[in-house]
Enzyme design. Structure first.
Site, PDB file in Angstrom:
ATOM      1  CG  HIS A   1      -2.000  -1.063   1.118  1.00 27.57           C
ATOM      2  ND1 HIS A   1      -2.886  -1.165   0.077  1.00 27.57           N
ATOM      3  CD2 HIS A   1      -2.286  -2.099   1.948  1.00 27.57           C
ATOM      4  CE1 HIS A   1      -3.690  -2.192   0.272  1.00 27.57           C
ATOM      5  NE2 HIS A   1      -3.341  -2.790   1.395  1.00 27.57           N
TER       6      HIS A   1
ATOM      7  NE  ARG B   1       1.575  -4.921   3.564  1.00 25.80           N
ATOM      8  CZ  ARG B   1       0.394  -4.489   4.035  1.00 25.80           C
ATOM      9  NH1 ARG B   1      -0.436  -5.332   4.622  1.00 25.80           N
ATOM     10  NH2 ARG B   1       0.070  -3.215   3.950  1.00 25.80           N
TER      11      ARG B   1
ATOM     12  CG  ASP C   1      18.485 -13.152  -5.162  1.00 23.44           C
ATOM     13  OD1 ASP C   1      18.625 -14.024  -4.286  1.00 23.44           O
ATOM     14  OD2 ASP C   1      18.363 -13.420  -6.366  1.00 23.44           O
TER      15      ASP C   1
ATOM     16  CD  GLU D   1      -4.649  -9.233   3.995  1.00 29.26           C
ATOM     17  OE1 GLU D   1      -4.717  -8.183   4.658  1.00 29.26           O
ATOM     18  OE2 GLU D   1      -3.759  -9.444   3.162  1.00 29.26           O
TER      19      GLU D   1
ATOM     20  CG  ASP E   1      -7.631  -6.074   3.317  1.00 30.00           C
ATOM     21  OD1 ASP E   1      -8.180  -5.713   2.262  1.00 30.00           O
ATOM     22  OD2 ASP E   1      -6.505  -5.704   3.657  1.00 30.00           O
TER      23      ASP E   1
END
Length: 257
Positions: A48, A73, A87, A152, A178
């Site tokens: 977000h 996230r 990586d 969620e 959510d």
């Protein structure tokens, strides 16, 4: 030389509670500042917040000097995105909107090297291996990667027991906003029905031997979540901290005129 130990994963495996904060400003300077404030973990939000791979990389770099563990996230659980952030040096990833056991199994494969997984063996070029200076990275990295999945919505909750049965998942984060929306309570995660569902899910996660996670900026909810067994608990977000503090300061002086 093996991959560095993941202190966040170690703390969760020992049953310790870890308090964190969300980073949504997508800026290295503010991320570095937040790294000095004492949180156990900080989420670099790629879902977000306006982050891309390079801004995530830059925040990983500045947070490495702090005692706060960086959690990345992703916007979605895509295999190629997992490869890139791992990586780049992320040791802990948080994946939103996990709804099925099949999704969760693939995520485990995404963070695991062959022959047990699908993670691409390109660490010689990566920051994760200190650009090949961690000579045993390929054989030791899997044990230090922490995979957190977000459940969620109601579909995800229906599959929760199957998700919890999968080896390789370290923690399950319940997304209040959510979930509230999916339950018909948009913008009201504190609704009694939503709260009961959240606390019951946290208890189920803990009972299954996984680490339960939650984001809460409401102290009574935070306390209830801790009582239900939550282990990785985000208690704020940089955007909200800045906005609310600035609003309060502005109002304090404008109200005097």
């Amino acid at each position: 030389m093996p991959a560095p130990q993941n202190p966040f994963k170690k703390a969760l495996s020992e049953g310790k509670v870890q308090f964190g904060c969300w980073l949504g400003l997508a800026d290295t300077f503010s991320a570095e500042l937040m790294g000095t404030t004492g949180f156990d973990w900080l989420v670099i939000d790629g879902e977000h917040a306006p982050n891309d791979l390079r801004s995530i990389l830059a925040q990983l770099q500045v947070l490495e000097a702090s005692n706060s563990h960086a959690v990345v996230r992703l916007p979605v659980g895509e295999t190629y995105m997992m490869k890139q952030v791992l990586d780049a040096g992320a040791q802990t990833v948080l994946v939103p909107m996990v709804e099925t056991a099949d999704q969760a199994r693939q995520l485990v494969r995404d963070v695991t090297y062959p022959p047990l997984g699908d993670r691409g063996v390109g660490y010689a070029l990566g920051r994760a291996s200190r650009f090949s200076q961690i000579t045993d990275y390929g054989t030791t990295a899997d044990a230090q990667i922490c995979l957190l999945v977000q459940v969620e919505n109601l579909k995800g909750l229906a599959a929760l027991d199957d998700i919890l049965a999968i080896d390789g998942i370290d923690g399950v984060f319940i997304g209040p906003a959510d979930l509230a929306a999916d339950m018909g309570h948009m913008g009201n995660a504190l609704h009694d029905e939503v709260q009961a569902t959240i606390m019951e899910a946290l208890a189920r996660i803990r009972a299954a031997g996984k680490a339960p996670g939650i984001l809460s900026t409401h102290d009574p909810m935070t306390e209830a979540a801790l009582a239900a067994g939550a282990q990785f608990v985000a208690v704020g977000a940089d955007v909200l901290l800045l906005t609310r503090t600035a609003q309060a300061l502005s109002a304090k002086w404008k109200d005097l005129t």
